[in-house]
Each structure stands twice: as C-alpha cells, then as structure tokens.
Scaffold this active site. Structure first.
Site, PDB file in Angstrom:
ATOM      1  N   ASN A 170      31.585  36.059  31.199  1.00  0.00           N
ATOM      2  CA  ASN A 170      30.960  35.159  32.155  1.00  0.00           C
ATOM      3  C   ASN A 170      30.241  36.017  33.181  1.00  0.00           C
ATOM      4  O   ASN A 170      30.858  36.891  33.797  1.00  0.00           O
ATOM      5  CB  ASN A 170      32.014  34.282  32.839  1.00  0.00           C
ATOM      6  CG  ASN A 170      32.724  33.366  31.868  1.00  0.00           C
ATOM      7  OD1 ASN A 170      32.102  32.802  30.979  1.00  0.00           O
ATOM      8  ND2 ASN A 170      34.025  33.223  32.025  1.00  0.00           N
ATOM      9  N   HIS A 182      34.274  42.205  33.022  1.00  0.00           N
ATOM     10  CA  HIS A 182      35.412  42.041  32.110  1.00  0.00           C
ATOM     11  C   HIS A 182      34.991  41.234  30.906  1.00  0.00           C
ATOM     12  O   HIS A 182      34.145  40.345  31.004  1.00  0.00           O
ATOM     13  CB  HIS A 182      36.595  41.370  32.811  1.00  0.00           C
ATOM     14  CG  HIS A 182      36.257  40.094  33.525  1.00  0.00           C
ATOM     15  ND1 HIS A 182      35.627  40.069  34.755  1.00  0.00           N
ATOM     16  CD2 HIS A 182      36.447  38.798  33.185  1.00  0.00           C
ATOM     17  CE1 HIS A 182      35.470  38.817  35.147  1.00  0.00           C
ATOM     18  NE2 HIS A 182      35.938  38.022  34.198  1.00  0.00           N
TER      19      HIS A 182
HETATM   20  P1  5GP Z   1      36.035  34.972  35.111  1.00  0.00           P
HETATM   21  O1  5GP Z   1      36.225  33.570  35.639  1.00  0.00           O
HETATM   22  O2  5GP Z   1      35.550  35.898  36.204  1.00  0.00           O
HETATM   23  O3  5GP Z   1      35.213  35.052  33.865  1.00  0.00           O
HETATM   24  O4  5GP Z   1      37.468  35.475  34.658  1.00  0.00           O
HETATM   25  C1  5GP Z   1      38.456  35.866  35.550  1.00  0.00           C
HETATM   26  C2  5GP Z   1      39.775  35.678  34.852  1.00  0.00           C
HETATM   27  O5  5GP Z   1      40.769  36.363  35.587  1.00  0.00           O
HETATM   28  C3  5GP Z   1      40.222  34.219  34.756  1.00  0.00           C
HETATM   29  O6  5GP Z   1      40.376  33.856  33.387  1.00  0.00           O
HETATM   30  C4  5GP Z   1      41.551  34.196  35.519  1.00  0.00           C
HETATM   31  O7  5GP Z   1      42.521  33.365  34.916  1.00  0.00           O
HETATM   32  C5  5GP Z   1      41.963  35.644  35.502  1.00  0.00           C
HETATM   33  N1  5GP Z   1      42.771  36.036  36.651  1.00  0.00           N
HETATM   34  C6  5GP Z   1      42.535  35.717  37.952  1.00  0.00           C
HETATM   35  N2  5GP Z   1      43.470  36.289  38.747  1.00  0.00           N
HETATM   36  C7  5GP Z   1      44.301  36.993  37.900  1.00  0.00           C
HETATM   37  C8  5GP Z   1      45.472  37.801  38.139  1.00  0.00           C
HETATM   38  O8  5GP Z   1      45.918  38.002  39.269  1.00  0.00           O
HETATM   39  N3  5GP Z   1      46.066  38.342  37.048  1.00  0.00           N
HETATM   40  C9  5GP Z   1      45.593  38.150  35.778  1.00  0.00           C
HETATM   41  N4  5GP Z   1      46.260  38.731  34.771  1.00  0.00           N
HETATM   42  N5  5GP Z   1      44.482  37.402  35.528  1.00  0.00           N
HETATM   43  C10 5GP Z   1      43.865  36.835  36.580  1.00  0.00           C
END
Ligand code: 5GP
Ligand code: ZN
Length: 113
Positions: free
Chosen positions: A86, A99
């Site tokens: 994303n 990521h």
């Molecule tokens: P994005 O929304 O930026 O593509 O993905 C971020 C991801 O990080 C989300 O799927 C969310 O669930 C995950 N995430 C957010 N905070 C944490 C955390 O403290 N630990 C872990 N393991 N994942 C997290």
C-alpha cells in the site's frame, strides 16, 4: 520523528518475528487479514516507494528476494500467496516505512478492495 517499524527493527517495540538478517526484518501483522500475514521491511527507513532513488535498487531488490524466501519458509509457495505494498494514503498506507504484506493460506479475489 519516530517510526513504529523502526522501533520494531530496534527491538524497542515487540513483534512476533518471522525472519531477520542484516538488511531485512519480517514479523507477523498484529491484525492479520489471512491465516498467514507477514510484513517484510527493509531495516533502512524509507517512507514510501515514492521516496526511492536510483541508489536504492539493492535495498528494495533484496527485500523482495526475502519476500519469496519467507513465503517459502511459511509454506505459502506451493499454493500461492499475495504480496501487497500500500503506497500513500489513498492506497491505505498507515505506516510510513516501506513494507510488503505477504498474505497466504486462503484464496484472494481480484480486483482488491
Ligand atoms: P499499511 O496499512 O501501512 O499498508 O500496513 C500497516 C500494517 O501494520 C497493518 O496491516 C497493521 O495491522 C500493521 N501494524 C500496525 N501496528 C502494528 C504493530 O504494532 N505490530 C505489528 N506486528 N503490526 C502492526
Ligand atoms: Zn522507519
């Protein structure tokens, strides 16, 4: 400026680790969207794909090669798996440290939501 994923890389915030080496760290997503949902990140802080420069192919290439390795180690390779980045707010990026989501263990629809 603090970054959640830099804190996880540094070990200051705990995460369920799946893989780590000198360049890449992988850990299980806290809110999994599939039976297996791993986040694969370069140790180096780069906020978005838009911040990549011509100096960065090795970093991002290594990260993607590790994505494939981690998927094999998680036994996702034979059935197939989805890799998602994303990028930016409209795409749903919430953590601004590049990521790759690696999702597996179920079937996925297309187009994505
Ligand atoms: P994005 O929304 O930026 O593509 O993905 C971020 C991801 O990080 C989300 O799927 C969310 O669930 C995950 N995430 C957010 N905070 C944490 C955390 O403290 N630990 C872990 N393991 N994942 C997290
Ligand atoms: Zn970071």
């Amino acid at each position: 400026m603090s970054c959640l994923f830099c804190e996880i890389v540094a070990g200051r915030i705990p995460a369920k680790m799946a893989y780590k080496d000198d360049d890449v760290v992988a850990f299980h997503d806290i809110n999994p969207q599939a039976p297996t949902h791993v986040l694969v990140i370069p140790r180096r802080h780069i906020p978005t794909l838009d911040d990549l420069t011509e100096a960065d192919p090795a970093t991002i290439g290594t990260t993607l090669v590790r994505v494939a390795r981690i998927a094999r180690e998680q036994n996702l390779a034979s059935d197939g798996y989805r890799v998602i980045a994303n990028n930016g707010e409209a795409a749903g990026q919430t953590v601004f440290h590049i990521h790759f989501h690696v999702l597996g263990g179920r079937n996925f629809g297309w187009p994505p939501g």
